[in-house]
Design a protein around this motif. Structure first.
Motif, PDB file in Angstrom:
ATOM      1  N   ALA A  27     -10.842 -13.239  -5.893  1.00 26.85           N
ATOM      2  CA  ALA A  27      -9.788 -13.207  -4.862  1.00 26.85           C
ATOM      3  C   ALA A  27      -8.570 -12.445  -5.353  1.00 26.85           C
ATOM      4  CB  ALA A  27      -9.407 -14.625  -4.454  1.00 26.85           C
ATOM      5  N   SER A  31      -7.157  -9.050  -3.751  1.00 21.36           N
ATOM      6  CA  SER A  31      -5.775  -9.097  -3.262  1.00 21.36           C
ATOM      7  C   SER A  31      -4.929  -7.991  -3.888  1.00 21.36           C
ATOM      8  CB  SER A  31      -5.175 -10.467  -3.579  1.00 21.36           C
ATOM      9  OG  SER A  31      -3.825 -10.508  -3.238  1.00 21.36           O
ATOM     10  N   GLN A  34      -5.908  -4.610  -2.429  1.00 19.61           N
ATOM     11  CA  GLN A  34      -5.383  -4.424  -1.077  1.00 19.61           C
ATOM     12  C   GLN A  34      -3.879  -4.192  -1.089  1.00 19.61           C
ATOM     13  OE1 GLN A  34      -6.757  -7.915   1.001  1.00 19.61           O
ATOM     14  NE2 GLN A  34      -8.388  -6.750   1.983  1.00 19.61           N
ATOM     15  N   LYS A  35      -3.158  -4.954  -1.884  1.00 18.72           N
ATOM     16  CA  LYS A  35      -1.699  -4.803  -1.931  1.00 18.72           C
ATOM     17  C   LYS A  35      -1.306  -3.436  -2.477  1.00 18.72           C
ATOM     18  CE  LYS A  35      -0.309  -9.535  -1.881  1.00 18.72           C
ATOM     19  NZ  LYS A  35      -0.800 -10.723  -2.451  1.00 18.72           N
ATOM     20  N   GLU A  55       0.313 -11.341  -9.638  1.00 19.10           N
ATOM     21  CA  GLU A  55      -1.108 -11.586  -9.419  1.00 19.10           C
ATOM     22  C   GLU A  55      -1.954 -10.966 -10.529  1.00 19.10           C
ATOM     23  OE1 GLU A  55      -2.444 -10.670  -5.495  1.00 19.10           O
ATOM     24  OE2 GLU A  55      -1.293 -12.304  -4.613  1.00 19.10           O
ATOM     25  N   ASP A 114     -12.140  -9.075   7.801  1.00 18.15           N
ATOM     26  CA  ASP A 114     -10.743  -9.009   8.268  1.00 18.15           C
ATOM     27  C   ASP A 114     -10.653  -8.369   9.645  1.00 18.15           C
ATOM     28  OD1 ASP A 114      -9.915 -10.211   5.940  1.00 18.15           O
ATOM     29  OD2 ASP A 114      -9.242  -8.343   4.980  1.00 18.15           O
TER      30      ASP A 114
END
Length: 188
Positions: A27, A31, A34-35, A55, A114
């Motif tokens: 995850a 994440s 994507q960020k 993160e 998504d």
């Protein structure tokens, strides 16, 4: 095919407590990817960079914890850092993942998931909007009815020429003009 991918993502997201670190690692990696992808499309770049750094730190800590366990294959931290630093859409293949059954990586599946969630939210929003618009149209119809109800006695008074309450003919004509304008606006 899309439904199978969505099911894969749901399965991936709902693994048991034994694979908590695995889920966390996957995850966090997704994440961060994507960020980083959306970083330059946003105005709050500084906040987003800080979030990515936090993160990334958590990801590396989780990988370190995972590597300390005896029962799992170790993850090469350098490979993970390298994959995060490149702009390719290529996903990480984690040691606990078996060979990919359909040849589609989890990032692609997550992207499709998504998109499906966005579509379902759009459908939901459309239903809410239609309901609100129907309520608003009903309100406008009720308002037209009320204005017409107010216009009837004023029109009768103007036609008969008997003006009560000390209001002049011009006053009633002005009131009738305002009521007609309100009626016209409501009908528009």
């Amino acid at each position: 095919m899309l439904e199978l991918w969505v099911d894969d993502v749901k399965q991936w997201a709902s693994k048991g407590s034994a694979g908590c670190l695995q889920i966390s690692i996957e995850a966090l990696f997704v994440s961060i990817c994507q960020k980083k992808h959306y970083l330059y499309r946003q105005n709050d770049r500084n906040k987003r960079r800080q979030k990515i750094a936090q993160e990334k730190k958590r990801l590396l800590e989780d990988i370190h914890k995972y590597n300390q366990q005896r029962d799992g294959d170790p993850i090469d931290i350098n490979t993970v850092v390298e994959k995060l630093s490149t702009k390719s859409a290529e996903s990480m293949i984690w040691p606990w993942q078996g060979p990919n059954r359909d040849g589609v990586d989890i990032l692609t599946k997550k992207g499709l998931f998504d998109q499906e969630m966005l579509l379902s939210r759009l459908t939901e929003e459309k239903q809410i909007l239609v309901k609100e618009m129907m309520q608003h149209c009903q309100y406008l119809k009720d308002s037209v009815s009320k204005v017409q109800t107010l216009m009837a006695p004023v029109s009768l008074i103007t036609q008969t020429g008997s003006y009560p309450n000390g209001i002049t003919e011009e006053g009633y004509n002005g009131l009738m003009c305002l009521l007609r304008r309100n009626l016209h606006d409501l009908r528009l």
